[in-house]
Scaffold this active site. Sequence first.
Site, PDB file in Angstrom:
ATOM      1  N   HIS A 163       1.650   3.020   4.433  1.00 28.97           N
ATOM      2  CA  HIS A 163       1.559   4.240   5.315  1.00 28.97           C
ATOM      3  C   HIS A 163       2.967   4.096   5.755  1.00 28.97           C
ATOM      4  O   HIS A 163       2.797   4.053   7.395  1.00 28.97           O
ATOM      5  CB  HIS A 163       0.567   4.164   6.263  1.00 28.97           C
ATOM      6  CG  HIS A 163      -1.047   4.639   5.533  1.00 28.97           C
ATOM      7  ND1 HIS A 163      -2.070   4.475   6.454  1.00 28.97           N
ATOM      8  CD2 HIS A 163      -1.189   4.890   4.179  1.00 28.97           C
ATOM      9  CE1 HIS A 163      -3.129   4.705   5.610  1.00 28.97           C
ATOM     10  NE2 HIS A 163      -2.651   4.928   4.223  1.00 28.97           N
ATOM     11  N   HIS A 186       0.431  11.382   3.888  1.00 31.35           N
ATOM     12  CA  HIS A 186      -0.519  10.144   3.784  1.00 31.35           C
ATOM     13  C   HIS A 186       0.304   8.800   3.510  1.00 31.35           C
ATOM     14  O   HIS A 186      -0.041   8.146   4.568  1.00 31.35           O
ATOM     15  CB  HIS A 186      -1.595  10.466   2.618  1.00 31.35           C
ATOM     16  CG  HIS A 186      -2.293   9.274   2.640  1.00 31.35           C
ATOM     17  ND1 HIS A 186      -3.828   9.427   2.283  1.00 31.35           N
ATOM     18  CD2 HIS A 186      -2.318   7.809   2.693  1.00 31.35           C
ATOM     19  CE1 HIS A 186      -4.288   8.464   2.149  1.00 31.35           C
ATOM     20  NE2 HIS A 186      -3.483   7.465   2.468  1.00 31.35           N
ATOM     21  N   HIS A 218      -0.051   0.090  -2.098  1.00 33.55           N
ATOM     22  CA  HIS A 218      -0.193   1.516  -1.237  1.00 33.55           C
ATOM     23  C   HIS A 218       0.161   1.101   0.197  1.00 33.55           C
ATOM     24  O   HIS A 218      -0.496   0.272   0.895  1.00 33.55           O
ATOM     25  CB  HIS A 218      -1.641   2.119  -1.590  1.00 33.55           C
ATOM     26  CG  HIS A 218      -1.967   3.294  -0.577  1.00 33.55           C
ATOM     27  ND1 HIS A 218      -0.965   4.152  -0.243  1.00 33.55           N
ATOM     28  CD2 HIS A 218      -2.632   3.297   0.427  1.00 33.55           C
ATOM     29  CE1 HIS A 218      -1.701   5.171   0.437  1.00 33.55           C
ATOM     30  NE2 HIS A 218      -2.635   4.770   0.965  1.00 33.55           N
ATOM     31  N   GLU A 232      -9.353   2.937  -2.500  1.00 35.66           N
ATOM     32  CA  GLU A 232      -8.378   3.478  -3.426  1.00 35.66           C
ATOM     33  C   GLU A 232      -8.308   2.516  -4.583  1.00 35.66           C
ATOM     34  O   GLU A 232      -7.240   2.650  -5.629  1.00 35.66           O
ATOM     35  CB  GLU A 232      -6.822   3.469  -2.885  1.00 35.66           C
ATOM     36  CG  GLU A 232      -6.621   4.147  -1.716  1.00 35.66           C
ATOM     37  CD  GLU A 232      -6.952   5.685  -1.645  1.00 35.66           C
ATOM     38  OE1 GLU A 232      -7.334   6.251  -2.773  1.00 35.66           O
ATOM     39  OE2 GLU A 232      -7.063   6.244  -0.526  1.00 35.66           O
ATOM     40  N   GLU A 292      23.061   2.816  -3.298  1.00 33.44           N
ATOM     41  CA  GLU A 292      22.454   2.301  -4.271  1.00 33.44           C
ATOM     42  C   GLU A 292      21.044   2.609  -4.520  1.00 33.44           C
ATOM     43  O   GLU A 292      20.507   1.948  -5.311  1.00 33.44           O
ATOM     44  CB  GLU A 292      22.523   0.631  -3.982  1.00 33.44           C
ATOM     45  CG  GLU A 292      24.049   0.057  -4.008  1.00 33.44           C
ATOM     46  CD  GLU A 292      24.262  -1.100  -4.188  1.00 33.44           C
ATOM     47  OE1 GLU A 292      23.311  -2.056  -3.710  1.00 33.44           O
ATOM     48  OE2 GLU A 292      25.411  -1.672  -4.281  1.00 33.44           O
TER      49      GLU A 292
END
Length: 272
Positions: free
Chosen positions: A142, A211, A140, A116, A170
């Site tokens: 999952h 994803h 990133h 990525e 909040e």
Amino acid sequence: MLVTDTEFVQGFIRLTDDAFRKGWHERNGGNLSYRIKDEEIEAVKDQLAQPKEWLPIGVSVPNLANEYFLVTGTGRYMRNVILKPEENIGIAKIDAKGENYAVVWGLTVGHHPTSEFPTHLMNHSIKKELTNGVNRVIYHAHPTNIIALTFVLPLNDKEFTHELWEMATEDPVIFPEGIGVVPWMVPGGSEIAKATSKLMQKYNIVVWAHHGMFCSGKDFDEAFGLMDTAEKAAEICVKVRSMGGKKQTISDQNFRDLARDFKINLNEDFLD
Ligand code: 13P
Ligand code: ZN
């Protein structure tokens, strides 16, 4: 000082370990990158190799020319970063055009940054420009509940954001600009990188349907904190739906009152 002993590498490692323990990084899932400061790279220059092999990034990021990034390796496991940093993370230098990269430290197993990397670098490019260089972290993961919600919530920014804002008072204060949603796409390439970075123009959180999620932040605390907050909202949402759904909630007027008293710029597009 050894690269692995520096504060920025230690901060990077702490995030990978905390995040694995959160359950967001099965196998090699997820990746992290940090745009290294000039003085930080200067302090470890003696341990960096000369760029040997330049490889195409796949996207063009001219404003990142000659920058250095600390990044997780493709196929490497977050849980192993703390044990063997040099095998699992590395430093990549971007060339003078912002089109190629070369590994100059680490990644001694696997050799390549995350698949990525195009999305990470396009997001860095956008955020560097928008924040005058303050933003340094792209992350990133999952996270289970966010992914689960992408099977039941409408895949649009407004409804996804509004539902998560409602899950804790909040939350609108933490992500007042909202959350972007990318529909299902093939990961690991320049197309999903472009779709994600377009949303990063507006948001600091972008969900990839079925994803995972991308977050940006000025430092590791901010990026990790955003991931944690959005995932916790998603967890509450899953629990509420499992208990038969909402019987009452926070109204749009409540959100407006909150925005006024907390002096935040709540995204009005997502209120009725
Ligand atoms: P990498 O092992 O290449 O980082 O891929 C993991 C991932 O989460 C892809 O989206
Ligand atoms: Zn992923």
